[in-house]
Motif scaffolding. Structure first.
Motif, short mmCIF file in Angstrom:
data_model
loop_
_atom_site.label_atom_id
_atom_site.label_comp_id
_atom_site.label_asym_id
_atom_site.label_seq_id
_atom_site.Cartn_x
_atom_site.Cartn_y
_atom_site.Cartn_z
N VAL A 143 0.74 -1.13 -0.18
CA VAL A 143 0.30 0.15 -0.09
C VAL A 143 0.85 0.76 0.02
O VAL A 143 0.05 2.19 -0.92
CB VAL A 143 -0.81 0.12 0.85
CG1 VAL A 143 -1.80 1.51 1.04
CG2 VAL A 143 -1.83 -1.41 1.12
N LEU A 144 1.90 1.24 0.38
CA LEU A 144 2.99 2.41 0.84
C LEU A 144 3.43 2.58 -0.54
O LEU A 144 3.26 3.62 -1.02
CB LEU A 144 3.65 2.21 2.24
CG LEU A 144 3.04 2.45 3.14
CD1 LEU A 144 4.33 2.29 4.39
CD2 LEU A 144 2.27 3.48 3.72
N VAL A 145 3.80 1.11 -1.65
CA VAL A 145 4.82 1.57 -2.77
C VAL A 145 3.48 2.26 -3.51
O VAL A 145 3.88 3.62 -4.69
CB VAL A 145 5.01 0.19 -2.84
CG1 VAL A 145 5.51 0.44 -4.72
CG2 VAL A 145 6.70 -0.44 -1.84
N LEU A 146 2.01 1.95 -3.86
CA LEU A 146 0.74 2.16 -4.15
C LEU A 146 0.74 4.11 -3.99
O LEU A 146 1.20 4.81 -5.51
CB LEU A 146 0.06 1.89 -4.40
CG LEU A 146 -0.32 0.06 -5.05
CD1 LEU A 146 -1.21 -0.50 -4.69
CD2 LEU A 146 0.65 0.26 -5.81
N LEU A 147 1.02 4.05 -2.33
CA LEU A 147 0.60 5.85 -2.14
C LEU A 147 1.72 6.33 -2.29
O LEU A 147 2.10 7.61 -2.83
CB LEU A 147 0.32 5.49 -0.85
CG LEU A 147 -1.24 5.22 -0.21
CD1 LEU A 147 -1.15 5.43 1.19
CD2 LEU A 147 -2.33 6.10 -0.94
N SER A 148 3.13 6.51 -2.38
CA SER A 148 4.29 6.95 -2.79
C SER A 148 4.33 7.27 -3.67
O SER A 148 4.52 8.03 -4.70
CB SER A 148 5.38 5.55 -2.47
OG SER A 148 6.33 6.48 -2.46
N GLY A 149 3.83 6.23 -4.92
CA GLY A 149 3.35 7.01 -5.82
C GLY A 149 2.82 7.66 -6.84
O GLY A 149 2.99 8.55 -7.88
N LEU A 150 1.73 7.48 -5.97
CA LEU A 150 0.55 8.18 -6.20
C LEU A 150 1.40 10.03 -6.45
O LEU A 150 0.28 10.52 -6.38
CB LEU A 150 -0.83 8.20 -5.72
CG LEU A 150 -1.89 8.92 -6.11
CD1 LEU A 150 -2.14 8.43 -7.30
CD2 LEU A 150 -2.55 8.45 -4.61
N ALA A 151 1.58 9.65 -4.95
CA ALA A 151 2.35 11.18 -4.79
C ALA A 151 3.21 11.62 -5.03
O ALA A 151 2.94 13.22 -5.56
CB ALA A 151 2.45 10.97 -2.76
N ASP A 152 4.15 10.91 -5.70
CA ASP A 152 5.49 11.22 -6.54
C ASP A 152 4.72 12.14 -7.90
O ASP A 152 4.74 13.12 -8.73
CB ASP A 152 5.74 10.14 -6.75
CG ASP A 152 7.36 10.93 -7.95
OD1 ASP A 152 8.50 11.61 -6.80
OD2 ASP A 152 7.55 10.12 -9.36
#
Length: 167
Positions: A143-152
């Motif tokens: 989930v954090l990888v997905l959210l980090s990518g979205l934020a980036d």
């Protein structure tokens, strides 16, 4: 433009509670565009928005916990930040609503290293909110990888993060 990896499956596979609300995280150029998602049946369409569907990941409590972990502040500080879980749509809307995520959380997700995300995932998986739904360290990390990518992707275009929440 949409985030792949079937992120709704990522969270659902690790969750015990199948009756959790739908929480689609997405970016938009401004608050009015984000609230405009309510005019679309089913929330933000992946063909028009960059969307990470995370069933049951509450935009207020769960994201404030995540922000506290990523930034080293307290939960109270994270939940009091401008835009943190701020309701943008009318509370009278029948089926769904739109909330904003804090800019601090977005910046923390963008700047976190891979190891930092792994460490945060382990701590986040220990929170009451994630434990109640059976979220494991591995699922929290995905989930954090997905959210980090979205934020980036949002930050690269000077956009902000939002959540469409519906039962």
């Amino acid at each position: 433009m949409s985030a792949d990896i079937g992120s709704a499956v990522v969270v659902s596979a690790g969750c015990k509670d199948r009756g959790m609300p739908m929480c689609d995280y997405f970016w938009a150029p401004h608050d009015d565009a984000a609230v405009g998602v309510l005019d679309q049946p089913g929330g933000p369409d992946a063909s028009g928005f960059d969307v990470v569907p995370l069933k049951g990941m509450d935009p207020s409590v769960t994201m404030a916990s995540l922000e506290a972990i990523l930034t080293g502040c307290t939960y109270d500080e994270a939940s009091a930040r401008p835009r943190a879980g701020h309701l943008l749509s009318s509370p009278d809307h029948e089926n769904a609503f739109i909330t904003s995520l804090s800019d601090t959380l977005q910046e923390a997700l963008v700047s976190a290293s891979h190891d930092g995300l792994a460490d945060a995932a382990a701590a986040w998986a220990e929170t009451v909110e994630l434990q109640a739904h059976g979220i494991t360290d591995d699922t929290a990390r995905e989930v954090l990888v997905l959210l980090s990518g979205l934020a980036d992707r949002a930050s690269s275009g000077r956009r902000r993060l939002y959540c469409w929440w519906a039962l």
